[in-house]
Design a protein around this motif. Structure first.
Motif, PDB file in Angstrom:
ATOM      1  N   LEU A 198       0.826  -1.204   0.000  1.00  0.00           N
ATOM      2  CA  LEU A 198       0.000   0.000   0.000  1.00  0.00           C
ATOM      3  C   LEU A 198       0.862   1.256   0.000  1.00  0.00           C
ATOM      4  O   LEU A 198       0.580   2.211  -0.737  1.00  0.00           O
ATOM      5  N   ALA A 199       1.914   1.249   0.785  1.00  0.00           N
ATOM      6  CA  ALA A 199       2.808   2.405   0.823  1.00  0.00           C
ATOM      7  C   ALA A 199       3.469   2.613  -0.538  1.00  0.00           C
ATOM      8  O   ALA A 199       3.588   3.750  -1.015  1.00  0.00           O
ATOM      9  N   ALA A 200       3.886   1.527  -1.174  1.00  0.00           N
ATOM     10  CA  ALA A 200       4.499   1.634  -2.496  1.00  0.00           C
ATOM     11  C   ALA A 200       3.488   2.159  -3.516  1.00  0.00           C
ATOM     12  O   ALA A 200       3.820   2.998  -4.360  1.00  0.00           O
ATOM     13  N   ALA A 201       2.263   1.687  -3.427  1.00  0.00           N
ATOM     14  CA  ALA A 201       1.227   2.149  -4.357  1.00  0.00           C
ATOM     15  C   ALA A 201       0.931   3.630  -4.142  1.00  0.00           C
ATOM     16  O   ALA A 201       0.754   4.390  -5.114  1.00  0.00           O
ATOM     17  N   ARG A 202       0.883   4.053  -2.883  1.00  0.00           N
ATOM     18  CA  ARG A 202       0.635   5.473  -2.597  1.00  0.00           C
ATOM     19  C   ARG A 202       1.774   6.345  -3.127  1.00  0.00           C
ATOM     20  O   ARG A 202       1.542   7.430  -3.668  1.00  0.00           O
ATOM     21  N   ALA A 203       3.016   5.872  -2.973  1.00  0.00           N
ATOM     22  CA  ALA A 203       4.160   6.631  -3.488  1.00  0.00           C
ATOM     23  C   ALA A 203       4.087   6.722  -5.002  1.00  0.00           C
ATOM     24  O   ALA A 203       4.356   7.786  -5.589  1.00  0.00           O
ATOM     25  N   GLU A 204       3.711   5.629  -5.642  1.00  0.00           N
ATOM     26  CA  GLU A 204       3.585   5.635  -7.104  1.00  0.00           C
ATOM     27  C   GLU A 204       2.473   6.573  -7.551  1.00  0.00           C
ATOM     28  O   GLU A 204       2.623   7.311  -8.531  1.00  0.00           O
ATOM     29  N   ILE A 205       1.367   6.577  -6.826  1.00  0.00           N
ATOM     30  CA  ILE A 205       0.260   7.480  -7.162  1.00  0.00           C
ATOM     31  C   ILE A 205       0.699   8.927  -7.018  1.00  0.00           C
ATOM     32  O   ILE A 205       0.397   9.770  -7.875  1.00  0.00           O
ATOM     33  N   ALA A 206       1.435   9.227  -5.951  1.00  0.00           N
ATOM     34  CA  ALA A 206       1.919  10.595  -5.752  1.00  0.00           C
ATOM     35  C   ALA A 206       2.858  11.002  -6.892  1.00  0.00           C
ATOM     36  O   ALA A 206       2.772  12.129  -7.401  1.00  0.00           O
ATOM     37  N   ALA A 207       3.739  10.094  -7.306  1.00  0.00           N
ATOM     38  CA  ALA A 207       4.657  10.400  -8.408  1.00  0.00           C
ATOM     39  C   ALA A 207       3.886  10.615  -9.705  1.00  0.00           C
ATOM     40  O   ALA A 207       4.194  11.533 -10.483  1.00  0.00           O
ATOM     41  N   LEU A 208       2.872   9.799  -9.939  1.00  0.00           N
ATOM     42  CA  LEU A 208       2.067   9.951 -11.160  1.00  0.00           C
ATOM     43  C   LEU A 208       1.266  11.245 -11.139  1.00  0.00           C
ATOM     44  O   LEU A 208       1.133  11.915 -12.180  1.00  0.00           O
ATOM     45  N   LYS A 209       0.760  11.632  -9.971  1.00  0.00           N
ATOM     46  CA  LYS A 209       0.026  12.908  -9.869  1.00  0.00           C
ATOM     47  C   LYS A 209       0.956  14.079 -10.170  1.00  0.00           C
ATOM     48  O   LYS A 209       0.580  15.021 -10.857  1.00  0.00           O
ATOM     49  N   SER A 210       2.161  14.008  -9.623  1.00  0.00           N
ATOM     50  CA  SER A 210       3.114  15.089  -9.859  1.00  0.00           C
ATOM     51  C   SER A 210       3.494  15.164 -11.338  1.00  0.00           C
ATOM     52  O   SER A 210       3.571  16.255 -11.921  1.00  0.00           O
ATOM     53  N   ALA A 211       3.690  14.013 -11.967  1.00  0.00           N
ATOM     54  CA  ALA A 211       4.013  14.001 -13.391  1.00  0.00           C
ATOM     55  C   ALA A 211       2.835  14.536 -14.214  1.00  0.00           C
ATOM     56  O   ALA A 211       3.033  15.275 -15.183  1.00  0.00           O
ATOM     57  N   MET A 212       1.631  14.192 -13.793  1.00  0.00           N
ATOM     58  CA  MET A 212       0.442  14.667 -14.492  1.00  0.00           C
ATOM     59  C   MET A 212       0.300  16.181 -14.373  1.00  0.00           C
ATOM     60  O   MET A 212      -0.014  16.870 -15.348  1.00  0.00           O
ATOM     61  N   GLU A 213       0.551  16.715 -13.187  1.00  0.00           N
ATOM     62  CA  GLU A 213       0.489  18.168 -12.993  1.00  0.00           C
ATOM     63  C   GLU A 213       1.546  18.875 -13.836  1.00  0.00           C
ATOM     64  O   GLU A 213       1.283  19.923 -14.433  1.00  0.00           O
ATOM     65  N   LYS A 214       2.733  18.304 -13.900  1.00  0.00           N
ATOM     66  CA  LYS A 214       3.803  18.883 -14.711  1.00  0.00           C
ATOM     67  C   LYS A 214       3.409  18.906 -16.183  1.00  0.00           C
ATOM     68  O   LYS A 214       3.585  19.915 -16.875  1.00  0.00           O
ATOM     69  N   LEU A 215       2.852  17.776 -16.660  1.00  0.00           N
ATOM     70  CA  LEU A 215       2.426  17.716 -18.062  1.00  0.00           C
ATOM     71  C   LEU A 215       1.288  18.686 -18.341  1.00  0.00           C
ATOM     72  O   LEU A 215       1.249  19.325 -19.408  1.00  0.00           O
ATOM     73  N   ASN A 216       0.361  18.828 -17.394  1.00  0.00           N
ATOM     74  CA  ASN A 216      -0.746  19.774 -17.582  1.00  0.00           C
ATOM     75  C   ASN A 216      -0.234  21.207 -17.645  1.00  0.00           C
ATOM     76  O   ASN A 216      -0.706  22.005 -18.467  1.00  0.00           O
ATOM     77  N   SER A 217       0.736  21.530 -16.786  1.00  0.00           N
ATOM     78  CA  SER A 217       1.279  22.898 -16.817  1.00  0.00           C
ATOM     79  C   SER A 217       2.031  23.151 -18.125  1.00  0.00           C
ATOM     80  O   SER A 217       1.927  24.236 -18.720  1.00  0.00           O
ATOM     81  N   GLU A 218       2.772  22.155 -18.618  1.00  0.00           N
ATOM     82  CA  GLU A 218       3.474  22.307 -19.893  1.00  0.00           C
ATOM     83  C   GLU A 218       2.481  22.459 -21.043  1.00  0.00           C
ATOM     84  O   GLU A 218       2.692  23.255 -21.963  1.00  0.00           O
ATOM     85  N   LEU A 219       1.372  21.722 -20.973  1.00  0.00           N
ATOM     86  CA  LEU A 219       0.341  21.816 -22.002  1.00  0.00           C
ATOM     87  C   LEU A 219      -0.299  23.197 -22.007  1.00  0.00           C
ATOM     88  O   LEU A 219      -0.529  23.783 -23.076  1.00  0.00           O
ATOM     89  N   LYS A 220      -0.551  23.754 -20.832  1.00  0.00           N
ATOM     90  CA  LYS A 220      -1.118  25.101 -20.742  1.00  0.00           C
ATOM     91  C   LYS A 220      -0.162  26.124 -21.342  1.00  0.00           C
ATOM     92  O   LYS A 220      -0.570  27.042 -22.059  1.00  0.00           O
TER      93      LYS A 220
END
Length: 117
Positions: free
Chosen positions: A83-105
């Motif tokens: 569960l901890a590993a999955a949460r860390a992966e989710i956090a990393a994916l959210k951060s990558a998604m936010e970065k991609l969204n900001s680059e897209l904007k």
């Protein structure tokens, strides 16, 4: 109207059927299931031997319970790690998604002035 009166009894019958089956099975004379490691203490005639037999059974059951508790703790710890590993992966994916969204904007903002020209 008769059908409406039968419906409550029908629901009661649906409940009582399985309950009756369980009751009949519980009351029926059946051979006890053997458990490996357990001894039949009723066969002993002497009270000391019967007591020792019961104590051995208690010790066996305590060991089995401790083993099951240990196994359960190990499984729980493994699940917590997953569960901890999955949460860390989710956090990393959210951060990558936010970065991609900001680059897209930023790309959209840059593209708008060029299309207005």
């Amino acid at each position: 109207m008769k059908r409406e009166q039968r419906q409550p009894w029908h629901k009661v019958a649906q409940f009582l059927r399985p309950a009756g089956l369980v009751l009949v099975m519980a009351l029926s004379p059946a051979a006890a299931q053997d458990i490996r490691g357990m001894e039949v203490c009723t066969a002993e005639k002497q009270m000391e031997r019967r007591t020792a037999c019961l104590q051995a059974n208690v010790e066996f059951l305590q060991q089995a319970l401790n083993k099951l508790a240990h196994d359960t703790q190990e499984k729980s710890a493994a699940a917590d790690r997953d569960l901890a590993a999955a949460r860390a992966e989710i956090a990393a994916l959210k951060s990558a998604m936010e970065k991609l969204n900001s680059e897209l904007k930023q790309m959209k903002v840059k593209a708008e002035p060029e299309s207005k020209k």
